[in-house]
Scaffold this active site. Structure first.
Site, mmCIF file in Angstrom:
data_model
loop_
_atom_site.group_PDB
_atom_site.id
_atom_site.type_symbol
_atom_site.label_atom_id
_atom_site.label_comp_id
_atom_site.label_asym_id
_atom_site.label_seq_id
_atom_site.Cartn_x
_atom_site.Cartn_y
_atom_site.Cartn_z
ATOM 1 C CE LYS A 101 -2.877 3.007 2.723
ATOM 2 N NZ LYS A 101 -3.534 3.230 3.771
ATOM 3 N N GLY A 162 -7.904 9.271 10.031
ATOM 4 C CA GLY A 162 -8.104 9.263 11.251
ATOM 5 C C GLY A 162 -9.506 10.318 11.696
ATOM 6 C CB ALA A 188 -8.290 7.338 4.917
ATOM 7 N N GLY A 189 -10.954 7.563 6.880
ATOM 8 C CA GLY A 189 -12.250 8.433 7.092
ATOM 9 C C GLY A 189 -13.367 8.047 7.352
ATOM 10 C CG ASN A 210 -5.831 1.398 11.999
ATOM 11 O OD1 ASN A 210 -4.659 1.239 11.603
ATOM 12 N ND2 ASN A 210 -6.178 1.156 13.145
ATOM 13 C CB SER A 211 -9.002 5.807 13.194
ATOM 14 O OG SER A 211 -7.861 6.055 12.605
HETATM 15 C C1 LIG Z 1 -3.996 2.177 8.526
HETATM 16 C C2 LIG Z 1 -3.803 2.861 7.500
HETATM 17 O O1 LIG Z 1 -3.441 2.536 6.414
HETATM 18 C C3 LIG Z 1 -4.340 4.186 7.411
HETATM 19 O O2 LIG Z 1 -3.322 5.071 6.982
HETATM 20 C C4 LIG Z 1 -5.608 4.290 6.570
HETATM 21 O O3 LIG Z 1 -5.421 5.004 5.575
HETATM 22 C C5 LIG Z 1 -6.865 4.373 7.365
HETATM 23 O O4 LIG Z 1 -7.391 5.460 7.623
HETATM 24 P P1 LIG Z 1 -8.455 5.596 8.975
HETATM 25 O O5 LIG Z 1 -7.492 5.474 10.157
HETATM 26 O O6 LIG Z 1 -9.149 6.827 9.096
HETATM 27 O O7 LIG Z 1 -9.356 4.486 8.706
#
Ligand SMILES: CC(=O)[C@@H](O)[C@H](O)COP(=O)(O)O
EC number: 2.8.1.10
Length: 266
Positions: A101, A162, A188-189, A210-211
């Site tokens: 990635k 995040g 993300a987001g 992730n977050s």
């Molecule tokens: C884990 C990872 O690769 C992050 O850089 C990704 O972009 C996820 O973003 P969030 O934490 O907002 O879900």
């Protein structure tokens, strides 16, 4: 339902990809990943030990590569050169593994992608034999450029990393999805399970997050919710939603065909 996700020639049953950072410890990471049903886990090579720091606990002992597909990522990289170097190190640590990635960031206050550096790194990595899944802005033209370079998947942001703000521009995602010849993943987001479901209903092939899981009050329970959100969104997309109608709505229980009510005796 047999509806596999295919990335770089490999088939996956789960359409949810999860990050491995920001957890209390590797035990919590493992439990959340298990609950998510994810088969692909992304790992920030600059921040997580997968063998670079001898004597330290290694993620590989908690999430065995025999069970999970590792997706090393370049979190923390702000130039193409840094990103390329980081993924070459990952390839060595993971015995020649080529799925990666790419993310090249542009601003430490919002982690928005630096697209000129991302395109430069993508070119070099593809030339070097990597299967590149790339975090990018939700710009359909840049997504097309990444595809033309030979990236294995494009991963536009829903909103900034995040932030948990969910999908800010569904129309741009639609433009990317409608024109893509490679898998499109929202990366993300995402903040909660309904965001994941909406991404899938829009026609995304998968979601990476992730977050939303690691920062939930109960990460393991949120991981389970995300699994269901992604599955529900995918099924709704395949089923095809009914058209929206403002004024022509029909009652859910039409009167046609009903037996006329018998007049009551006085
Ligand atoms: C884990 C990872 O690769 C992050 O850089 C990704 O972009 C996820 O973003 P969030 O934490 O907002 O879900």
């Amino acid at each position: 339902m047999n509806d596999p996700l295919v990335i770089a020639g490999k088939t996956y049953a789960s359409r949810l990809l999860v990050g491995t950072g920001k957890y209390k410890d590797f035990d919590e990471t493992r439990l959340a990943v298990e609950a998510s049903g994810a088969e692909i886990v992304t790992v920030a090579i600059r921040r997580t030990n997968i063998g670079q720091s001898e004597g330290e606990p290694s993620l590989l002992d908690y999430l065995p590569p025999s069970r999970y597909t590792y997706l090393p990522n370049t979190a923390g990289c702000y130039t193409a050169d840094d990103a390329v170097r980081t993924l070459r190190l990952a390839r060595e640590l993971l015995d020649g593994h080529t799925l990666a990635k790419l993310e090249v960031l542009g601003d430490p206050t919002n982690l928005y992608p630096n697209m000129p550096e991302t395109l430069k790194a993508a070119k070099e990595l593809v030339r070097d034999g990597f299967d590149v899944m790339v975090y990018c802005s939700d710009d359909p033209i840049q997504a097309r450029m990444l595809e033309d370079i030979g990236c294995a998947a494009v991963m536009p942001l829903a909103s900034i990393i995040g932030s948990g703000m969910g999908i800010l521009n569904p129309w741009n995602l639609r433009l990317i999805i409608d024109n893509a010849r490679v898998p499109v993943l929202v990366d993300a987001g995402v903040g909660t399970a309904s965001d994941a479901a909406i991404a899938m209903e829009l026609g995304c092939d998968a979601v990476l997050m992730n977050s939303a899981i690691s920062h939930a009050r109960n990460p393991v329970l949120m991981a389970s919710a995300m699994k269901k959100g992604v599955q529900a969104g995918r099924e709704a997309f395949l089923a095809g939603r009914m058209p929206r109608k403002l004024y022509t709505a029909e009652p859910s229980s039409p009167l046609q065909g009903m037996i006329a009510p018998v007049a009551r005796a006085a």
